[in-house]
Design a protein around this motif. Structure first.
Motif, PDB file in Angstrom:
ATOM      1  N   TRP A 189      37.641 -12.663 -36.847  1.00 31.35           N
ATOM      2  CA  TRP A 189      37.697 -13.549 -38.004  1.00 31.35           C
ATOM      3  C   TRP A 189      38.858 -13.108 -38.885  1.00 31.35           C
ATOM      4  CZ3 TRP A 189      37.162 -18.086 -39.425  1.00 31.35           C
ATOM      5  CH2 TRP A 189      37.175 -18.442 -40.782  1.00 31.35           C
ATOM      6  N   LYS A 190      39.752 -14.051 -39.172  1.00 25.49           N
ATOM      7  CA  LYS A 190      40.986 -13.759 -39.914  1.00 25.49           C
ATOM      8  C   LYS A 190      41.705 -12.550 -39.314  1.00 25.49           C
ATOM      9  CE  LYS A 190      40.565 -16.624 -43.659  1.00 25.49           C
ATOM     10  NZ  LYS A 190      39.797 -16.808 -44.912  1.00 25.49           N
ATOM     11  N   GLY A 191      41.784 -12.523 -37.994  1.00 28.70           N
ATOM     12  CA  GLY A 191      42.528 -11.484 -37.296  1.00 28.70           C
ATOM     13  C   GLY A 191      41.805 -10.156 -37.195  1.00 28.70           C
ATOM     14  N   LYS A 192      40.603 -10.087 -37.730  1.00 29.42           N
ATOM     15  CA  LYS A 192      39.884  -8.815 -37.738  1.00 29.42           C
ATOM     16  C   LYS A 192      38.676  -8.884 -36.796  1.00 29.42           C
ATOM     17  CE  LYS A 192      38.166  -5.466 -41.069  1.00 29.42           C
ATOM     18  NZ  LYS A 192      37.852  -5.133 -42.430  1.00 29.42           N
ATOM     19  N   GLU A 193      38.548  -7.863 -35.958  1.00 27.35           N
ATOM     20  CA  GLU A 193      37.389  -7.811 -35.069  1.00 27.35           C
ATOM     21  C   GLU A 193      36.121  -7.665 -35.907  1.00 27.35           C
ATOM     22  OE1 GLU A 193      37.605  -5.368 -31.159  1.00 27.35           O
ATOM     23  OE2 GLU A 193      39.142  -4.564 -32.513  1.00 27.35           O
ATOM     24  N   VAL A 194      35.117  -8.457 -35.585  1.00 30.18           N
ATOM     25  CA  VAL A 194      33.863  -8.380 -36.336  1.00 30.18           C
ATOM     26  C   VAL A 194      33.052  -7.160 -35.908  1.00 30.18           C
ATOM     27  CG1 VAL A 194      31.671  -9.570 -36.814  1.00 30.18           C
ATOM     28  CG2 VAL A 194      33.808 -10.874 -36.719  1.00 30.18           C
ATOM     29  N   THR A 195      33.078  -6.856 -34.608  1.00 28.93           N
ATOM     30  CA  THR A 195      32.256  -5.745 -34.108  1.00 28.93           C
ATOM     31  C   THR A 195      33.068  -4.791 -33.222  1.00 28.93           C
ATOM     32  OG1 THR A 195      31.512  -7.047 -32.196  1.00 28.93           O
ATOM     33  CG2 THR A 195      30.153  -7.164 -34.161  1.00 28.93           C
ATOM     34  N   PRO A 196      34.055  -4.097 -33.829  1.00 33.42           N
ATOM     35  CA  PRO A 196      34.959  -3.259 -33.027  1.00 33.42           C
ATOM     36  C   PRO A 196      34.253  -2.166 -32.227  1.00 33.42           C
ATOM     37  CG  PRO A 196      35.229  -2.843 -35.386  1.00 33.42           C
ATOM     38  CD  PRO A 196      34.398  -4.075 -35.264  1.00 33.42           C
ATOM     39  N   ASN A 197      33.198  -1.580 -32.788  1.00 36.47           N
ATOM     40  CA  ASN A 197      32.529  -0.490 -32.060  1.00 36.47           C
ATOM     41  C   ASN A 197      31.767  -1.008 -30.845  1.00 36.47           C
ATOM     42  OD1 ASN A 197      33.150   1.898 -33.777  1.00 36.47           O
ATOM     43  ND2 ASN A 197      32.181   0.615 -35.326  1.00 36.47           N
ATOM     44  N   LEU A 198      31.073  -2.106 -31.033  1.00 33.67           N
ATOM     45  CA  LEU A 198      30.345  -2.691 -29.904  1.00 33.67           C
ATOM     46  C   LEU A 198      31.322  -3.256 -28.874  1.00 33.67           C
ATOM     47  CD1 LEU A 198      27.448  -4.283 -31.948  1.00 33.67           C
ATOM     48  CD2 LEU A 198      27.202  -2.480 -30.235  1.00 33.67           C
ATOM     49  N   ASN A 199      32.461  -3.778 -29.335  1.00 35.37           N
ATOM     50  CA  ASN A 199      33.468  -4.279 -28.397  1.00 35.37           C
ATOM     51  C   ASN A 199      33.988  -3.161 -27.504  1.00 35.37           C
ATOM     52  OD1 ASN A 199      33.151  -6.609 -29.837  1.00 35.37           O
ATOM     53  ND2 ASN A 199      35.164  -6.537 -30.840  1.00 35.37           N
ATOM     54  N   LYS A 200      34.209  -2.009 -28.126  1.00 37.05           N
ATOM     55  CA  LYS A 200      34.710  -0.856 -27.363  1.00 37.05           C
ATOM     56  C   LYS A 200      33.693  -0.454 -26.290  1.00 37.05           C
ATOM     57  CE  LYS A 200      36.015   3.378 -28.984  1.00 37.05           C
ATOM     58  NZ  LYS A 200      36.243   4.135 -30.224  1.00 37.05           N
ATOM     59  N   LEU A 201      32.439  -0.449 -26.683  1.00 38.55           N
ATOM     60  CA  LEU A 201      31.379  -0.142 -25.723  1.00 38.55           C
ATOM     61  C   LEU A 201      31.330  -1.180 -24.606  1.00 38.55           C
ATOM     62  CD1 LEU A 201      28.489   0.921 -28.064  1.00 38.55           C
ATOM     63  CD2 LEU A 201      29.081   2.110 -25.941  1.00 38.55           C
ATOM     64  N   TYR A 202      31.476  -2.415 -25.000  1.00 39.94           N
ATOM     65  CA  TYR A 202      31.396  -3.529 -24.042  1.00 39.94           C
ATOM     66  C   TYR A 202      32.445  -3.386 -22.940  1.00 39.94           C
ATOM     67  CZ  TYR A 202      31.386  -8.449 -22.492  1.00 39.94           C
ATOM     68  OH  TYR A 202      31.315  -9.613 -21.751  1.00 39.94           O
ATOM     69  N   HIS A 203      33.618  -2.917 -23.314  1.00 42.13           N
ATOM     70  CA  HIS A 203      34.716  -2.830 -22.349  1.00 42.13           C
ATOM     71  C   HIS A 203      34.852  -1.452 -21.704  1.00 42.13           C
ATOM     72  CE1 HIS A 203      36.252  -6.831 -23.184  1.00 42.13           C
ATOM     73  NE2 HIS A 203      36.083  -6.585 -24.473  1.00 42.13           N
ATOM     74  N   ALA A 204      34.016  -0.505 -22.110  1.00 42.65           N
ATOM     75  CA  ALA A 204      34.165   0.861 -21.599  1.00 42.65           C
ATOM     76  C   ALA A 204      33.837   0.924 -20.107  1.00 42.65           C
ATOM     77  CB  ALA A 204      33.259   1.809 -22.387  1.00 42.65           C
ATOM     78  N   LYS A 205      34.545   1.806 -19.414  1.00 43.80           N
ATOM     79  CA  LYS A 205      34.348   1.970 -17.964  1.00 43.80           C
ATOM     80  C   LYS A 205      32.934   2.414 -17.625  1.00 43.80           C
ATOM     81  CE  LYS A 205      37.406   4.949 -16.422  1.00 43.80           C
ATOM     82  NZ  LYS A 205      38.344   5.228 -17.536  1.00 43.80           N
ATOM     83  N   ASP A 206      32.334   3.155 -18.537  1.00 37.10           N
ATOM     84  CA  ASP A 206      30.991   3.667 -18.253  1.00 37.10           C
ATOM     85  C   ASP A 206      29.893   2.865 -18.969  1.00 37.10           C
ATOM     86  OD1 ASP A 206      31.991   4.663 -20.595  1.00 37.10           O
ATOM     87  OD2 ASP A 206      31.815   6.774 -20.033  1.00 37.10           O
ATOM     88  N   THR A 207      30.168   1.576 -19.164  1.00 35.73           N
ATOM     89  CA  THR A 207      29.151   0.665 -19.694  1.00 35.73           C
ATOM     90  C   THR A 207      28.903  -0.456 -18.705  1.00 35.73           C
ATOM     91  OG1 THR A 207      29.848   1.053 -21.982  1.00 35.73           O
ATOM     92  CG2 THR A 207      28.557  -0.934 -21.570  1.00 35.73           C
ATOM     93  N   LEU A 208      27.646  -0.677 -18.389  1.00 37.73           N
ATOM     94  CA  LEU A 208      27.251  -1.873 -17.652  1.00 37.73           C
ATOM     95  C   LEU A 208      26.971  -2.939 -18.703  1.00 37.73           C
ATOM     96  CD1 LEU A 208      24.732  -0.411 -15.063  1.00 37.73           C
ATOM     97  CD2 LEU A 208      26.716  -1.818 -14.467  1.00 37.73           C
ATOM     98  N   ALA A 209      27.812  -3.963 -18.727  1.00 40.95           N
ATOM     99  CA  ALA A 209      27.615  -5.023 -19.717  1.00 40.95           C
ATOM    100  C   ALA A 209      27.315  -6.321 -18.973  1.00 40.95           C
ATOM    101  CB  ALA A 209      28.862  -5.175 -20.576  1.00 40.95           C
ATOM    102  N   PHE A 210      26.638  -7.222 -19.642  1.00 36.90           N
ATOM    103  CA  PHE A 210      26.214  -8.470 -18.996  1.00 36.90           C
ATOM    104  C   PHE A 210      26.627  -9.634 -19.888  1.00 36.90           C
ATOM    105  CE2 PHE A 210      23.625  -5.028 -17.507  1.00 36.90           C
ATOM    106  CZ  PHE A 210      23.526  -5.249 -16.138  1.00 36.90           C
ATOM    107  N   ASP A 211      27.399 -10.549 -19.349  1.00 36.31           N
ATOM    108  CA  ASP A 211      27.861 -11.645 -20.204  1.00 36.31           C
ATOM    109  C   ASP A 211      27.092 -12.955 -19.973  1.00 36.31           C
ATOM    110  OD1 ASP A 211      28.971 -12.300 -17.777  1.00 36.31           O
ATOM    111  OD2 ASP A 211      31.047 -12.357 -18.474  1.00 36.31           O
ATOM    112  N   ASN A 212      26.104 -12.919 -19.086  1.00 33.07           N
ATOM    113  CA  ASN A 212      25.209 -14.075 -18.929  1.00 33.07           C
ATOM    114  C   ASN A 212      23.760 -13.629 -19.086  1.00 33.07           C
ATOM    115  OD1 ASN A 212      27.113 -16.212 -18.356  1.00 33.07           O
ATOM    116  ND2 ASN A 212      27.501 -15.153 -16.414  1.00 33.07           N
ATOM    117  N   PHE A 213      23.549 -12.879 -20.139  1.00 35.07           N
ATOM    118  CA  PHE A 213      22.223 -12.331 -20.428  1.00 35.07           C
ATOM    119  C   PHE A 213      21.643 -13.109 -21.614  1.00 35.07           C
ATOM    120  CE2 PHE A 213      19.474  -9.345 -22.731  1.00 35.07           C
ATOM    121  CZ  PHE A 213      18.626  -8.936 -21.710  1.00 35.07           C
TER     122      PHE A 213
END
Ligand code: GP9
Ligand code: MN
Length: 427
Positions: free
Chosen positions: A49-73
């Protein structure tokens, strides 16, 4: 009725899938922390929003190599909202058609729940921490039936008026104060942390608001990014604490969103936030996606596209923890299993699958959002609808008939509520 139990057993047997063997036991013996992200929708992940990530910490987790994330959950809650999410995650049983299963059945029913299983099979210490009232959603009784040894609610926390918002202590204050209790838990532990600040009406005090509101002119919607941002900061602080203590190395972290934050009364504003020209019931159904992220040092992660929901978390976790679940009465399936049926039933009988989506009396192609008109496809889509209804009604029979009284694995010792005393949480 014994015929009910037979029907459930038959259904579960026919629908059983083998969990993903590559993941069996990869987190065996680890501490487990479940982090309940209140009203958190998947679209917030990577949202700017306005160029700023709303949830930077969760985003980092979402993309981390050692995170299993699900985008159709998807969330699958009904009127029991938070409590339905908890019911599904702890038991792989659906909430009930009306009201909250945790409220109606949580005190009296027999359960074979995550905490009881982990205690009995893995020697886990089990606890829930929540900066709100202990009796909300009948937690102080239901958690005993689930086999939680400890429940820290508001009375366990230092309190000032200005620290409290809506349903409990503000997330940063809650997580910071929880640290002293977590540090005392004998390991391995299974812990659930229930956040509250990102809850309707998303009205954060000025000091804590560190991102601009959106400008849809819908008051309910516009504060949502602010409280989500605050929750994300609280998670960031908590992760830093885990790192300082070294707990991050030994812990499997599970983040989940319990249900939508923005209801279908706000479709116009959601169209603006998601950049859509038109926004209808199909789009709202797609917005029932919530995060599920499983993170541990060394875990083989990635963003998985399997269609699943809250009912599937328990079988997925049990497999990661190396605990066999084929003798338990679970309505979900390991999300990492290649044979996962990928049919996500909503409590109202709607469903989402990779091919079709049902909303009210309409069927859509999930990929395009177009109405299904072709006869053959319509027949297929209706069949899936019947299967979704079948699992809901069988789960209802288990819950309303208290059928777990009659069904338990030989190794399981039935949980007795009177074995637990939460003292201050019962006050
Ligand atoms: C209250 C919190 C909110 O303790 O969990 O419940 P909800 O209103 O989201 O069902
Ligand atoms: Mn909730």
């Amino acid at each position: 009725k014994s015929s009910d139990l037979a029907a459930v057993k038959k259904y579960l047997k026919q629908n059983r899938v083998a969990p993903n063997a590559q993941y069996t036991g990869v987190a065996k013996g680890k501490d487990v922390i479940m982090i309940h992200l209140e009203s958190f929708q998947q679209f917030l992940i990577d949202y700017k929003w306005k160029g700023k990530e709303v949830t930077p910490n969760l985003n980092k987790l979402y993309h981390a190599k050692d995170t299993l994330a699900f985008d159709n959950f998807f969330n699958q809650v009904g009127q029991g909202k938070t409590s339905d999410a908890e019911m599904m995650l702890e038991n792989s049983l659906f909430g009930v058609q009306s009201g909250s299963a945790m409220t109606t059945y949580g005190t009296s029913n027999v359960f074979e729940s995550m905490p009881a299983i982990l205690k009995q099979k893995g020697g886990y210490t089990t606890a829930v921490m929540h900066g709100g009232s202990g009796s909300f959603w009948n937690r102080n009784n239901a958690y005993k039936s689930f086999g939680y040894q400890y429940f820290m609610s508001l009375n366990y926390y230092n309190y000032q008026n200005s620290w409290y918002l809506g349903y409990g202590l503000k997330d940063k204050i809650f997580l910071k104060q929880s640290a002293k209790y977590i540090a005392e838990l004998p390991q391995p532990f299974y812990l659930k942390l229930i956040t509250v600040t990102n809850h309707y009406p998303y009205d954060l005090d000025k000091q804590n608001a560190s991102i601009a509101k959106t400008d849809t002119n819908d008051n309910t919607v516009d504060g949502y990014v602010q409280t989500a941002h605050y929750l994300d900061q609280a998670i960031g602080e908590f992760m830093a604490w885990l790192k300082r203590t070294g707990l991050d190395k030994k812990t499997l972290l599970v983040f989940y969103g319990d249900h939508y934050g923005i209801s279908n009364n706000h479709n116009e504003a959601m169209a603006i936030l998601t950049g859509k020209k038109s926004y209808g019931e199909f789009d709202d159904q797609q917005q029932q996606r919530v995060p599920l992220m499983i993170h541990a040092a060394g875990l083989k992660g990635g963003i998985k596209h399997v269609y699943g929901g809250e009912i599937d978390v328990m079988p997925t976790l049990l497999n990661l923890l190396g605990i066999k679940s084929n003798d338990l009465m679970l309505f979900g399936h390991d999300l990492l299993s290649r044979q996962n049926p990928q049919l996500v039933a909503q409590r109202n009988g709607n469903y989402i699958s990779p091919e079709f989506t049902k909303v009210a009396s309409s069927y859509y192609y999930t990929k395009t959002g177009r109405r299904v008109k072709n006869e053959q496809d319509l027949a297929k889509a209706k069949l899936l609808g019947n299967r979704a209804l079948a699992q809901l009604s069988l789960s209802d029979r288990v819950m309303t008939g208290n059928l777990l009284r009659f069904y338990k694995p030989s190794w399981f010792k039935t949980t007795k509520a009177e074995d637990y005393d939460y003292n201050k949480a019962d006050a």
